[in-house]
Write an enzyme that holds these catalytic residues in place. Structure first.
Site, PDB file in Angstrom:
ATOM      1  N   VAL A  63       0.883  -1.264   0.068  1.00 33.65           N
ATOM      2  CA  VAL A  63       0.067   0.110  -0.151  1.00 33.65           C
ATOM      3  C   VAL A  63       1.011   1.019   0.065  1.00 33.65           C
ATOM      4  O   VAL A  63       1.693   1.204   0.749  1.00 33.65           O
ATOM      5  CB  VAL A  63      -0.882   0.132   1.348  1.00 33.65           C
ATOM      6  CG1 VAL A  63      -1.783   1.327   1.265  1.00 33.65           C
ATOM      7  CG2 VAL A  63      -1.865  -1.282   1.298  1.00 33.65           C
ATOM      8  N   CYS A  64       0.573   2.374  -0.802  1.00 28.11           N
ATOM      9  CA  CYS A  64       1.621   3.799  -1.017  1.00 28.11           C
ATOM     10  C   CYS A  64       1.254   4.143   0.186  1.00 28.11           C
ATOM     11  O   CYS A  64       0.066   4.504   0.844  1.00 28.11           O
ATOM     12  CB  CYS A  64       1.099   4.078  -2.198  1.00 28.11           C
ATOM     13  SG  CYS A  64       1.999   5.532  -2.302  1.00 28.11           S
TER      14      CYS A  64
END
Lengths: 133, 134, 98
Positions: free
Chosen positions: A80-81
């Site tokens: 997940v960024c």
């Protein structure tokens, strides 16, 4: 082959995450390696451990978790960024602590990391496929 | 490991959605990876490069200024679809004058933006190893 | 290259933009709402030539979900998700027209 996936949209609102999941499942079944799935833009919402869909609907977060995509060190490769996640209220324990927030919501099958992981996925993989709106 | 050709495909206008801003954030990170980076602007994506964006009235950050910094990171291949510009009544003169300094040419300032017909964009696209769409 | 298009040509110009920049060796895969662009007798149908050349695929699950299995234009090839994976493997760089 090594395949990576970028997902630009959250669950339920768009089909992108469902299509990407079906694609990843089929790729694994055919003996390919999913090197990394990178969740960007609203795609970060796919990692919420608080997702509670109706009983007769699919659970997209659990679907992703069930693929058990990990690297050789046993770390999740559902990534997940961090920048996209923080601005949308998606935090793991570490980020919650750093930002003085009293809770965290990232499912343990996912991990938060930087945008460099997306570039690295492009470099390391034979193919990178984007799913979005 | 061999250098790969990365293309960032931008087809959306800025501000109405977050894609343009977050695409730019990826490009900034990409600069650190020593890959061959190019940016394609098609359809409403050409509006990301339009000169004179002013966002005071919408309470959002004007990130168009960041494009000026990319030349310093050797990101200087901006391919803009000529047809997309023309369809919107725009020309290269409406775009920000983005430049980079060519160290092999006595640091001469050169334009980063190249307006190309779709036929040339097709060829450039077909040479890419990775295409990231936003 | 493999070009994936996921929106109906009635809603977005993504299929048209894809067609504007597709080279002679590329194929198109229609997924999600993109399969609507494969319906026959549609006023916006723009895939006849490429389909005749065998270069247009549609994702079967999406076609069936939208009730257009019997309404597909000629020469559109159906693939399942495993076929999608094969197309990605066989056609080099994938471009998504999101």
């Amino acid at each position: 082959m090594k395949i990576s996936i970028q997902i630009n949209e959250g669950p339920y609102q768009h089909q992108a995450s469902d299509t990407a999941y079906q694609f990843a499942k089929a790729a694994i079944a055919k003996g390919h390696e999913i090197f990394r799935v990178f969740f960007y833009h609203d795609g970060v919402d796919n990692a919420s451990r608080f997702t509670v869909p109706p009983q007769d609907d699919r659970n997209i977060v659990n679907n992703w978790a069930s693929l058990d995509i990990k690297n050789a060190d046993g770390e999740p490769e559902l990534v997940v960024c961090v920048a996209a996640a923080l601005r949308r209220g998606m935090l793991d324990e570490g980020e919650a602590g750093k930002n003085g927030i009293d809770g965290n919501n990232i499912h343990p099958a996912f991990r938060i990391s930087g945008l460099g992981q997306l570039i690295e996925a492009g470099i390391q993989s034979d193919r990178l496929v984007v799913f979005g709106d | 490991m061999a250098i790969k050709k990365f293309m960032y495909l931008n087809r959306r206008a800025p501000y109405g959605t977050v894609y343009a801003l977050e695409s730019l954030e990826v490009v900034l990170i990409a600069a650190a990876f020593d890959q061959d980076v190019s940016l394609a602007f098609m359809d409403d994506g050409v509006y990301q490069l339009v000169e004179g964006q002013k966002t005071d009235g919408i309470g959002m950050k004007n990130f168009s200024k960041t494009f000026h910094a990319l030349g310093d990171y050797d990101i200087n291949q901006f391919f803009v679809s000529a047809e997309s510009l023309e369809e919107r009544g725009l020309s290269v003169d409406d775009l920000m004058p983005l430049v980079w300094e060519d160290e092999d040419d006595d640091w001469a300032e050169k334009p980063s933006i190249k307006v190309v017909p779709n036929a040339e964009l097709t060829k450039i696209m077909s040479e890419q190893d990775v295409c990231l769409s936003f | 290259m493999l070009h994936t298009v996921n929106k109906s040509s009635f809603e977005r110009n993504s299929l048209q933009s894809c067609l504007n920049t597709i080279d002679d060796s590329s194929v198109i895969l229609l997924i999600e709402d993109g399969v609507i662009s494969a319906a026959k007798n549609s006023k916006s149908f723009m895939l006849a030539e490429l389909a005749t050349q065998g270069r247009v695929y549609a994702l079967q699950g999406d076609v069936e979900a939208r009730g257009i299995s019997s309404k597909l234009a000629d020469n559109i090839k159906l693939v399942d998700y495993a076929g999608f994976v094969d197309l990605v493997i066989e056609n080099g760089t994938a471009v998504s027209w999101v």
